[in-house]
Motif scaffolding. Structure first.
Motif, mmCIF file in Angstrom:
data_model
loop_
_atom_site.group_PDB
_atom_site.id
_atom_site.type_symbol
_atom_site.label_atom_id
_atom_site.label_comp_id
_atom_site.label_asym_id
_atom_site.label_seq_id
_atom_site.Cartn_x
_atom_site.Cartn_y
_atom_site.Cartn_z
ATOM 1 N N GLY A 77 0.815 -1.215 0.000
ATOM 2 C CA GLY A 77 0.000 0.000 0.000
ATOM 3 C C GLY A 77 0.845 1.259 0.000
ATOM 4 N N LEU A 78 1.990 1.207 0.692
ATOM 5 C CA LEU A 78 2.907 2.349 0.702
ATOM 6 C C LEU A 78 3.433 2.626 -0.706
ATOM 7 N N GLY A 79 3.807 1.565 -1.416
ATOM 8 C CA GLY A 79 4.272 1.743 -2.790
ATOM 9 C C GLY A 79 3.192 2.311 -3.692
ATOM 10 N N ASN A 80 1.950 1.827 -3.521
ATOM 11 C CA ASN A 80 0.848 2.363 -4.328
ATOM 12 C C ASN A 80 0.587 3.836 -4.018
ATOM 13 N N ILE A 226 3.500 17.503 -1.093
ATOM 14 C CA ILE A 226 3.363 17.000 0.276
ATOM 15 C C ILE A 226 1.894 16.817 0.617
ATOM 16 N N ASN A 227 1.072 17.775 0.198
ATOM 17 C CA ASN A 227 -0.365 17.655 0.436
ATOM 18 C C ASN A 227 -0.963 16.507 -0.368
ATOM 19 N N MET A 228 -0.419 16.252 -1.566
ATOM 20 C CA MET A 228 -0.912 15.152 -2.392
ATOM 21 C C MET A 228 -0.680 13.808 -1.712
ATOM 22 N N LEU A 229 0.454 13.650 -1.037
ATOM 23 C CA LEU A 229 0.725 12.400 -0.333
ATOM 24 C C LEU A 229 -0.355 12.098 0.703
ATOM 25 N N LYS A 230 -0.849 13.127 1.355
ATOM 26 C CA LYS A 230 -1.889 12.933 2.368
ATOM 27 C C LYS A 230 -3.279 12.830 1.744
ATOM 28 N N THR A 231 -3.512 13.619 0.690
ATOM 29 C CA THR A 231 -4.818 13.570 0.028
ATOM 30 C C THR A 231 -5.051 12.238 -0.657
ATOM 31 N N SER A 232 -3.970 11.539 -1.009
ATOM 32 C CA SER A 232 -4.115 10.241 -1.675
ATOM 33 C C SER A 232 -4.863 9.234 -0.812
ATOM 34 N N SER A 233 -4.971 9.487 0.490
ATOM 35 C CA SER A 233 -5.725 8.572 1.353
ATOM 36 C C SER A 233 -7.211 8.548 0.992
ATOM 37 N N LEU A 234 -7.694 9.592 0.290
ATOM 38 C CA LEU A 234 -9.107 9.624 -0.092
ATOM 39 C C LEU A 234 -9.448 8.579 -1.149
ATOM 40 N N VAL A 235 -8.446 8.120 -1.907
ATOM 41 C CA VAL A 235 -8.751 7.176 -2.986
ATOM 42 C C VAL A 235 -9.089 5.795 -2.440
ATOM 43 N N SER A 236 -8.978 5.597 -1.138
ATOM 44 C CA SER A 236 -9.440 4.334 -0.561
ATOM 45 C C SER A 236 -10.948 4.174 -0.759
ATOM 46 N N ALA A 237 -11.665 5.301 -0.953
ATOM 47 C CA ALA A 237 -13.112 5.241 -1.158
ATOM 48 C C ALA A 237 -13.474 4.691 -2.529
ATOM 49 N N VAL A 238 -12.509 4.687 -3.470
ATOM 50 C CA VAL A 238 -12.781 4.161 -4.818
ATOM 51 C C VAL A 238 -12.067 2.826 -5.023
ATOM 52 N N GLN A 239 -11.785 2.146 -3.894
ATOM 53 C CA GLN A 239 -11.262 0.782 -3.903
ATOM 54 C C GLN A 239 -9.839 0.676 -4.444
ATOM 55 N N TYR A 240 -9.075 1.759 -4.375
ATOM 56 C CA TYR A 240 -7.664 1.682 -4.731
ATOM 57 C C TYR A 240 -6.873 1.357 -3.466
ATOM 58 N N TRP A 267 3.939 5.924 8.487
ATOM 59 C CA TRP A 267 4.469 5.918 7.120
ATOM 60 C C TRP A 267 4.157 7.219 6.393
ATOM 61 N N TYR A 268 3.005 7.836 6.680
ATOM 62 C CA TYR A 268 2.723 9.143 6.079
ATOM 63 C C TYR A 268 3.738 10.180 6.563
ATOM 64 N N LEU A 269 4.063 10.141 7.862
ATOM 65 C CA LEU A 269 5.074 11.056 8.388
ATOM 66 C C LEU A 269 6.437 10.802 7.763
ATOM 67 N N ALA A 270 6.776 9.520 7.568
ATOM 68 C CA ALA A 270 8.060 9.190 6.946
ATOM 69 C C ALA A 270 8.124 9.705 5.512
ATOM 70 N N VAL A 274 10.746 12.644 4.104
ATOM 71 C CA VAL A 274 11.719 12.379 3.032
ATOM 72 C C VAL A 274 11.542 13.376 1.893
ATOM 73 N N PHE A 275 10.316 13.576 1.455
ATOM 74 C CA PHE A 275 10.087 14.485 0.331
ATOM 75 C C PHE A 275 10.276 15.945 0.730
ATOM 76 N N SER A 276 10.135 16.272 2.004
ATOM 77 C CA SER A 276 10.420 17.634 2.459
ATOM 78 C C SER A 276 11.907 17.947 2.325
ATOM 79 N N VAL A 277 12.757 16.958 2.600
ATOM 80 C CA VAL A 277 14.199 17.147 2.413
ATOM 81 C C VAL A 277 14.511 17.368 0.933
ATOM 82 N N GLY A 278 13.885 16.566 0.070
ATOM 83 C CA GLY A 278 14.086 16.759 -1.369
ATOM 84 C C GLY A 278 13.608 18.127 -1.828
ATOM 85 N N GLN A 279 12.488 18.595 -1.284
ATOM 86 C CA GLN A 279 11.988 19.921 -1.636
ATOM 87 C C GLN A 279 12.983 21.000 -1.225
ATOM 88 N N TYR A 280 13.595 20.850 -0.057
ATOM 89 C CA TYR A 280 14.550 21.844 0.431
ATOM 90 C C TYR A 280 15.723 21.999 -0.529
#
Length: 316
Positions: A77-80, A226-240, A267-270, A274-280
């Motif tokens: 699920g993390l990879g997806n 960064i917001n997209m990583l968290k918003t992606s949790s909404l796609v659980s409603a469409v069986q992804y 895992w969301y925090l991780a 990681v991506f915050s460091v890349g953004q910096y």
């Protein structure tokens, strides 16, 4: 005959150690005491300790959290989550550039279409958009593009496609405004100079304007991802089956609902860290043309502090 003028005490400084042998009196600097800082610090530490103690005494099986962190289903699920977030952000960035250029166009048709796209997708919740794409077969039984392509909507609208369209099209509306602001931040003289050299409009935008606008575009784009990583949790409603859905499935089966929510939160925090460091470092790279001396990175500051500590130890 000239008069002799005596200098006053303000004009005759006291003799130093080289004149009379008497050293100057050392100035005693008394630091200002900030009692409010100590009080607020103690209050924060006490509240933090109380919060940690409350969770330690709660009905949470922390051993389950530790055991399920690297569960194959959770890692899948993390990879997806990473795949759908990167894919949706790429689609949103491409659409954002296209519709930002359309919005700034002098053509009233393309400008109006871009405004309508941004107005619609920014004005409706992304969760509603996901449900519309998921139930699209209730409106269109077939996707018919004439001689090019034809297939049933149910076969086309897989959970991944629904998630990609729902997140990507929504993100494109926000990215269009970010890119538009970045393009408008570039001085118009740059465009005029490029046109004077014979550059066409498309080449001017690609080679002159967009590279300079990236300095303004990158920071909010990083925040959007960064917001997209968290918003992606909404796609659980469409069986992804992304991170939240995979964790919830395990929690419902094993009766460890809260424990698996903690696993997903970890895992969301991780991911965001990681991506915050890349953004910096990405922001630092594109800031080279505008800042003469870049501020030191966290690793450079740490290295400087260690070197200063070593020099102090050697001096002792």
């Amino acid at each position: 005959m000239t008069d002799k003028i005596e200098k006053g005490p303000a004009e005759n400084p006291p003799a130093g150690p080289g004149a009379s042998g008497t050293p100057y009196e050392a100035i005693k600097a008394i630091p200002v005491r900030h009692y409010g800082r100590w009080v607020s610090g103690v209050i924060v530490v006490v509240l933090l300790g109380w919060l940690v103690y409350a969770f330690s005494q709660g009905n949470v099986i922390w051993a389950t959290v530790k055991d399920k962190l690297f569960d194959p289903a959770v890692l899948g699920g993390l990879g997806n989550t990473v795949i759908i977030s990167v894919s949706s952000m790429a689609l949103g960035l491409a659409l954002g550039i296209i519709f930002a250029v359309m919005r700034l166009s002098k053509n009233p048709v393309t400008s109006a279409v871009s405004w309508l796209y941004i107005w619609f997708f920014r004005g409706t919740p992304v969760y509603v958009q996901l449900l519309v794409w998921f139930n699209l077969s209730l409106i269109f039984q077939y996707i018919n593009l004439g001689p090019i392509y034809k297939n049933e909507t149910v076969d086309i609208m897989t959970p991944f496609m629904v998630a990609l369209l729902g997140l990507g099209l929504n993100e494109g509306a926000y990215m269009a405004e970010i890119v538009r602001a970045g393009i408008q931040s570039v001085d118009e003289g740059q465009t005029e100079a490029a046109h004077a050299l014979g550059m066409p409009q498309t080449k001017t935008m690609r080679r002159i304007v967009l590279p300079q606008a990236m300095r303004v575009i990158i920071p909010p784009t990083g925040n959007e991802f960064i917001n997209m990583l968290k918003t992606s949790s909404l796609v659980s409603a469409v069986q992804y089956t992304e991170l939240l859905r995979a964790s919830s499935n395990i929690g419902n089966t094993a009766g460890a609902i809260m424990e698996m929510l903690f696993v997903a939160s970890f895992w969301y925090l991780a991911l965001t860290s990681v991506f915050s460091v890349g953004q910096y470092y990405l922001e630092r790279r594109f800031a080279r043309g505008s800042t003469r001396n870049l501020p030191p990175t966290p690793f450079q500051r740490l290295k400087a502090n260690l070197n200063m500590f070593r020099r102090t130890e050697v001096a002792r």
